[in-house]
Design a protein around this motif. Structure first.
Motif, mmCIF file in Angstrom:
data_model
loop_
_atom_site.group_PDB
_atom_site.id
_atom_site.type_symbol
_atom_site.label_atom_id
_atom_site.label_comp_id
_atom_site.label_asym_id
_atom_site.label_seq_id
_atom_site.Cartn_x
_atom_site.Cartn_y
_atom_site.Cartn_z
ATOM 1 N N UNK A 286 0.836 -1.198 0.000
ATOM 2 C CA UNK A 286 0.000 0.000 0.000
ATOM 3 C C UNK A 286 0.875 1.254 0.000
ATOM 4 N N UNK A 287 1.862 1.287 0.885
ATOM 5 C CA UNK A 287 2.737 2.458 0.987
ATOM 6 C C UNK A 287 3.524 2.675 -0.304
ATOM 7 N N UNK A 288 4.057 1.614 -0.871
ATOM 8 C CA UNK A 288 4.863 1.751 -2.083
ATOM 9 C C UNK A 288 4.010 2.165 -3.281
ATOM 10 N N UNK A 289 2.793 1.675 -3.334
ATOM 11 C CA UNK A 289 1.905 2.060 -4.427
ATOM 12 C C UNK A 289 1.575 3.543 -4.361
ATOM 13 N N UNK A 290 1.283 4.026 -3.149
ATOM 14 C CA UNK A 290 0.969 5.445 -2.997
ATOM 15 C C UNK A 290 2.175 6.311 -3.322
ATOM 16 N N UNK A 291 3.369 5.850 -2.955
ATOM 17 C CA UNK A 291 4.584 6.593 -3.302
ATOM 18 C C UNK A 291 4.794 6.606 -4.814
ATOM 19 N N UNK A 292 4.565 5.480 -5.475
ATOM 20 C CA UNK A 292 4.779 5.394 -6.914
ATOM 21 C C UNK A 292 3.822 6.308 -7.676
ATOM 22 N N UNK A 293 2.597 6.420 -7.160
ATOM 23 C CA UNK A 293 1.601 7.232 -7.843
ATOM 24 C C UNK A 293 1.781 8.725 -7.587
ATOM 25 N N UNK A 294 2.249 9.083 -6.383
ATOM 26 C CA UNK A 294 2.442 10.502 -6.056
ATOM 27 C C UNK A 294 3.759 10.684 -5.305
ATOM 28 N N UNK A 295 4.875 10.504 -6.003
ATOM 29 C CA UNK A 295 6.183 10.578 -5.329
ATOM 30 C C UNK A 295 6.503 11.951 -4.752
ATOM 31 N N UNK A 296 5.820 12.984 -5.221
ATOM 32 C CA UNK A 296 6.046 14.312 -4.667
ATOM 33 C C UNK A 296 5.377 14.489 -3.303
ATOM 34 N N UNK A 297 4.454 13.605 -2.964
ATOM 35 C CA UNK A 297 3.726 13.695 -1.688
ATOM 36 C C UNK A 297 4.131 12.625 -0.688
ATOM 37 N N UNK A 298 4.393 11.402 -1.184
ATOM 38 C CA UNK A 298 4.542 10.269 -0.282
ATOM 39 C C UNK A 298 5.896 9.588 -0.395
ATOM 40 N N UNK A 299 6.284 8.976 0.698
ATOM 41 C CA UNK A 299 7.538 8.236 0.787
ATOM 42 C C UNK A 299 7.267 6.943 1.541
ATOM 43 N N UNK A 300 7.813 5.843 1.040
ATOM 44 C CA UNK A 300 7.636 4.552 1.698
ATOM 45 C C UNK A 300 8.923 4.083 2.362
ATOM 46 N N UNK A 301 9.901 4.991 2.499
ATOM 47 C CA UNK A 301 11.175 4.691 3.154
ATOM 48 C C UNK A 301 11.333 5.587 4.381
ATOM 49 N N UNK A 302 11.998 5.055 5.384
ATOM 50 C CA UNK A 302 12.128 5.795 6.635
ATOM 51 C C UNK A 302 13.185 6.895 6.586
ATOM 52 N N UNK A 303 14.007 6.938 5.542
ATOM 53 C CA UNK A 303 15.141 7.860 5.487
ATOM 54 C C UNK A 303 14.708 9.322 5.625
ATOM 55 N N UNK A 304 15.183 9.967 6.694
ATOM 56 C CA UNK A 304 14.850 11.378 6.932
ATOM 57 C C UNK A 304 15.340 12.273 5.795
ATOM 58 N N UNK A 305 16.486 11.929 5.227
ATOM 59 C CA UNK A 305 17.082 12.766 4.193
ATOM 60 C C UNK A 305 16.205 12.844 2.950
ATOM 61 N N UNK A 306 15.367 11.848 2.721
ATOM 62 C CA UNK A 306 14.520 11.814 1.537
ATOM 63 C C UNK A 306 13.114 12.365 1.804
ATOM 64 N N UNK A 307 12.847 12.789 3.028
ATOM 65 C CA UNK A 307 11.479 13.134 3.406
ATOM 66 C C UNK A 307 11.101 14.573 3.104
ATOM 67 N N UNK A 308 12.004 15.365 2.624
ATOM 68 C CA UNK A 308 11.747 16.795 2.427
ATOM 69 C C UNK A 308 10.465 17.032 1.629
ATOM 70 N N UNK A 309 9.516 17.708 2.255
ATOM 71 C CA UNK A 309 8.267 18.054 1.599
ATOM 72 C C UNK A 309 7.303 16.907 1.427
ATOM 73 N N UNK A 310 7.617 15.752 2.035
ATOM 74 C CA UNK A 310 6.780 14.564 1.832
ATOM 75 C C UNK A 310 6.343 13.945 3.156
ATOM 76 N N UNK A 311 5.430 13.025 3.048
ATOM 77 C CA UNK A 311 4.922 12.289 4.209
ATOM 78 C C UNK A 311 5.375 10.842 4.109
ATOM 79 N N UNK A 312 6.050 10.372 5.129
ATOM 80 C CA UNK A 312 6.459 8.977 5.202
ATOM 81 C C UNK A 312 5.265 8.150 5.654
ATOM 82 N N UNK A 313 4.843 7.215 4.816
ATOM 83 C CA UNK A 313 3.786 6.273 5.202
ATOM 84 C C UNK A 313 4.484 5.115 5.906
ATOM 85 N N UNK A 314 4.505 5.159 7.208
ATOM 86 C CA UNK A 314 5.248 4.169 7.990
ATOM 87 C C UNK A 314 4.431 2.878 8.076
ATOM 88 N N UNK A 315 4.812 1.919 7.242
ATOM 89 C CA UNK A 315 4.159 0.614 7.219
ATOM 90 C C UNK A 315 4.882 -0.396 8.111
#
Length: 303
Positions: free
Chosen positions: A195-224
């Protein structure tokens, strides 16, 4: 009941009841115990017979706190023990809560946060809920998190799963999916990850499926990652060891749409809150599970 500097609550002797645990609010150990007595009827259905991890703050919120998941010396008997086999094959003693006395015993040990497993001790390998933790970049507004929660609700609904929101008392929202206890942890984890990876793939500017703080700028981490054996999430109605004495509170979807922050509710608000209808009451009648069809539709396979 008072006895030699102790207060007896739910049969548990509370020592140093006047110790301040939240400086700014002047909340004492006795006040925190009173909070759990106030919310227990609604909290216990979500915490009873679950392994717990505790955030303990012996000198109060503003001093050093620590996270404890294993049994240790000094705990009152009302906090139960359970030996389980860990991932590496070894055995370790964990803690769990049965009743109000267990919650008060946690407070006696200066617990300010209760974090619970997604399964119960009688069927430890079969979770009865999923938790998606929407963890935003600090630059985002709560409106962004709120919108993400509704988008996630729609995504889950497309798989035939109903969900409810919890405001965490921090910056995020948990989207919780109650489940019948059929699938095991590998299936739960695979589904949540998909679910998390699908949402990231569809809207990568909004969502992130990885915990890395460095990649989270401007996005929401969907913590699965909270959906695997041994992972925990904050318990509904638990206090948080944060400024203002916030509480993690279940809300309805309609109510979430009106909220301005995830730390809206505080210990002082709970008396009035308990007079309002239980926002998650409807979940008692839900019968949903991670079937093979649901897993396949989500692209999670049959792991």
């Amino acid at each position: 009941m008072q006895k030699k500097g102790r207060t007896l609550l739910a049969g548990v002797a509370l020592s140093s009841p006047d110790k301040i645990l939240f400086d700014a609010q002047g909340l004492t150990k006795a006040d925190i115990a009173a909070h759990y007595m106030r919310v227990a009827e609604r909290m216990l259905p979500w915490t009873r017979k679950r392994l717990v991890s505790l955030v303990r703050c012996p000198e109060g919120r503003s001093r050093e706190c620590f996270f404890q998941k294993h049994g240790g010396k000094g705990f009152p008997a009302e906090v139960k023990r359970r030996e389980i086999v860990e991932k590496n094959g070894g055995k370790a003693e964990y803690l769990y809560i049965d009743d109000l006395a267990g919650l008060i015993a946690g407070v006696q040990m200066n617990t300010l946060e209760f974090h619970v497993w997604g399964s119960r001790i009688d069927r430890l390998e079969k979770p009865d809920r999923l938790v998606f933790d929407l963890d935003p970049d600090e630059a985002l507004e709560f409106a962004d998190v709120r919108r993400a929660a509704f988008d996630l609700r729609e995504r889950l609904s497309a798989y035939g799963l109903k969900s409810v929101p919890l405001v965490t008392g921090g910056k995020g929202v948990h989207v919780v999916v109650p489940l019948a206890r059929r699938a095991e942890w590998p299936q739960a984890k695979a589904f949540a990850r998909s679910v998390a990876r699908t949402m990231e793939a569809e809207e990568p500017e909004r969502f992130l499926a990885q915990a890395a703080k460095a990649k989270r700028k401007g996005r929401i981490f969907i913590d699965w990652l909270r959906n695997e054996r041994g992972a925990t999430a904050i318990a509904p109605y638990s206090t948080r060891a944060r400024p203002g004495a916030p509480v993690a509170v279940p809300v309805s979807w309609a109510e979430l749409s009106e909220l301005a922050a995830a730390d809206t509710f505080h210990v002082a608000d709970m008396e009035a809150r308990m007079q309002a209808p239980e926002p998650w009451a409807e979940t008692a009648g839900w019968r949903q599970s991670l079937t093979r069809k649901v897993l396949a539709t989500a692209g999670a396979g049959d792991e």
